[in-house]
Design a protein around this motif. Structure first.
Motif, PDB file in Angstrom:
ATOM      1  N   TYR A  48       0.796  -1.225   0.000  1.00 58.22           N
ATOM      2  CA  TYR A  48       0.000   0.000   0.000  1.00 58.22           C
ATOM      3  C   TYR A  48       0.830   1.277   0.000  1.00 58.22           C
ATOM      4  CZ  TYR A  48      -3.646  -3.408   0.947  1.00 58.22           C
ATOM      5  OH  TYR A  48      -4.489  -4.490   0.863  1.00 58.22           O
ATOM      6  N   THR A  54      -1.108   7.095  -5.627  1.00 59.41           N
ATOM      7  CA  THR A  54      -2.290   6.873  -6.456  1.00 59.41           C
ATOM      8  C   THR A  54      -3.563   6.883  -5.627  1.00 59.41           C
ATOM      9  OG1 THR A  54      -0.863   5.286  -7.589  1.00 59.41           O
ATOM     10  CG2 THR A  54      -3.139   5.395  -8.328  1.00 59.41           C
ATOM     11  N   VAL A  56      -7.412   5.705  -5.673  1.00 61.55           N
ATOM     12  CA  VAL A  56      -8.372   4.873  -6.403  1.00 61.55           C
ATOM     13  C   VAL A  56      -9.797   5.236  -5.991  1.00 61.55           C
ATOM     14  CG1 VAL A  56      -9.130   2.516  -6.905  1.00 61.55           C
ATOM     15  CG2 VAL A  56      -6.695   3.006  -6.633  1.00 61.55           C
ATOM     16  N   LYS A  64      -7.127   0.287   2.971  1.00 62.47           N
ATOM     17  CA  LYS A  64      -5.670   0.162   3.021  1.00 62.47           C
ATOM     18  C   LYS A  64      -5.135   0.653   4.368  1.00 62.47           C
ATOM     19  CE  LYS A  64      -4.618   0.475  -1.903  1.00 62.47           C
ATOM     20  NZ  LYS A  64      -4.216   1.343  -3.014  1.00 62.47           N
ATOM     21  N   ASN A 111       5.496  -6.997 -13.264  1.00 58.33           N
ATOM     22  CA  ASN A 111       4.894  -6.332 -14.431  1.00 58.33           C
ATOM     23  C   ASN A 111       5.737  -5.174 -14.947  1.00 58.33           C
ATOM     24  OD1 ASN A 111       2.639  -7.970 -14.647  1.00 58.33           O
ATOM     25  ND2 ASN A 111       1.467  -6.771 -13.174  1.00 58.33           N
ATOM     26  N   GLU A 112       6.513  -4.612 -14.041  1.00 55.17           N
ATOM     27  CA  GLU A 112       7.320  -3.445 -14.418  1.00 55.17           C
ATOM     28  C   GLU A 112       8.455  -3.320 -13.404  1.00 55.17           C
ATOM     29  OE1 GLU A 112       6.566   1.294 -15.438  1.00 55.17           O
ATOM     30  OE2 GLU A 112       5.179   0.183 -14.185  1.00 55.17           O
ATOM     31  N   GLU A 117       6.476  -1.030  -8.045  1.00 53.52           N
ATOM     32  CA  GLU A 117       5.880  -2.219  -8.655  1.00 53.52           C
ATOM     33  C   GLU A 117       6.529  -3.511  -8.145  1.00 53.52           C
ATOM     34  OE1 GLU A 117       3.193  -2.152 -10.233  1.00 53.52           O
ATOM     35  OE2 GLU A 117       3.113  -4.235 -10.878  1.00 53.52           O
ATOM     36  N   TRP A 120       5.199  -4.073  -4.731  1.00 55.49           N
ATOM     37  CA  TRP A 120       3.816  -4.575  -4.815  1.00 55.49           C
ATOM     38  C   TRP A 120       3.839  -6.077  -5.128  1.00 55.49           C
ATOM     39  CZ3 TRP A 120       1.051  -7.080  -8.628  1.00 55.49           C
ATOM     40  CH2 TRP A 120      -0.323  -7.212  -8.419  1.00 55.49           C
ATOM     41  N   TYR A 176      -7.305  -8.879 -16.121  1.00 58.62           N
ATOM     42  CA  TYR A 176      -6.697  -9.903 -15.272  1.00 58.62           C
ATOM     43  C   TYR A 176      -5.248  -9.562 -14.992  1.00 58.62           C
ATOM     44  CZ  TYR A 176      -4.457 -11.920 -19.424  1.00 58.62           C
ATOM     45  OH  TYR A 176      -3.708 -12.127 -20.543  1.00 58.62           O
ATOM     46  N   ASP A 177      -4.764 -10.045 -13.872  1.00 58.16           N
ATOM     47  CA  ASP A 177      -3.369  -9.844 -13.494  1.00 58.16           C
ATOM     48  C   ASP A 177      -2.833 -11.210 -13.059  1.00 58.16           C
ATOM     49  OD1 ASP A 177      -0.963  -9.390 -12.187  1.00 58.16           O
ATOM     50  OD2 ASP A 177      -1.603  -7.422 -11.460  1.00 58.16           O
ATOM     51  N   LEU A 178      -2.047 -11.807 -13.965  1.00 53.63           N
ATOM     52  CA  LEU A 178      -1.597 -13.180 -13.726  1.00 53.63           C
ATOM     53  C   LEU A 178      -0.835 -13.348 -12.424  1.00 53.63           C
ATOM     54  CD1 LEU A 178      -0.328 -14.921 -16.984  1.00 53.63           C
ATOM     55  CD2 LEU A 178      -2.138 -15.635 -15.406  1.00 53.63           C
TER      56      LEU A 178
END
Lengths: 212, 10
Positions: A48, A54, A56, A64, A111-112, A117, A120, A176-178
């Motif tokens: 978090y 960010t 949301v 959070k 992912n990045e 990231e 996370w 989706y996020d694998l």
């Protein structure tokens, strides 16, 4: 937001409330793994961090903050306030065996490749296995109080409900996020043995006792 | 799927 995700979040919240109430009312954290609670505090802190970058929704921000704050309160209750009741003789799982591999995995598969990231991703991987010290503690003592079982059931259900949420989102939103899905699957599978014992024993009024 | 780095879930 769909019903599965809402139920998942509520189940997660209920788990935290059950745990805090148990510790507060009985003035004891016996049977609870402090190692797992430390891991959860690490999980929420690293996941978090985006609170700072960010926005949301108000719901998202509120939850959070609750998850981060309660994880630290739990660790404080276990290691400071009710330290004398902490089952440290049985809580012997080595958390570096979980932290190190999940760190490496987060560095390799993400992912990045940015700090936020990767952290996370690390938090997703770590959460999937963070319950292991708790399950290890239960297996070592061979039993769990009913209230601890209810806590574990609510906590385990949360990611299971998220799996349904991801199925829903895949079809409804093409989202989706694998990384989250695979980790969520692992996390839920780790609870299966416990779910079986919970349904066959605890729900029938018996104490959760492992077969000798 | 877009590789968005904003995570909207908890």
């Amino acid at each position: 937001m769909n019903i599965f995700r809402l139920l998942g979040d509520l189940s997660h919240l209920v788990a935290i409330i059950i745990l805090l109430l148990k510790i507060w009312k009985t003035r004891s954290c016996a049977g609870i793994s402090g190692k797992s609670q430390i891991l959860f505090a690490i999980v929420y802190t690293t996941r978090y961090l985006d609170l700072l970058t960010t926005y949301v929704s108000a719901y998202n921000t509120f939850m959070k903050i609750i998850f981060i704050a309660t994880s630290y309160v739990t660790v404080f209750l276990m290691y400071v306030k009710f330290k004398a009741t902490y089952d440290h003789n049985h809580d012997t799982f080595r958390i570096e065996f979980l932290i190190l591999p999940t760190s490496v995995l987060a560095l390799l598969i993400n992912n990045e490749f940015t700090i936020v990231e990767v952290l996370w991703t690390f938090s997703i991987y770590l959460e999937s296995v963070a319950i292991l010290p708790q399950l290890f503690l239960v297996s070592k003592t061979g039993e769990a109080e009913s209230i601890t079982s209810h806590y574990l059931f609510a906590l385990g259900s949360y990611r299971g409900l998220y799996l349904l949420n991801w199925v829903y989102r895949y079809y409804a939103e093409d989202h989706y996020d694998l990384i989250a899905i695979v980790a969520g699957l692992v996390q839920t599978i780790l609870y299966c043995d416990f779910f079986y014992l919970y349904i066959t024993k605890v729900l029938k009024g018996k104490k959760l006792q492992l077969p000798a | 799927q877009t590789l968005e780095t904003t995570h909207d879930e908890l």
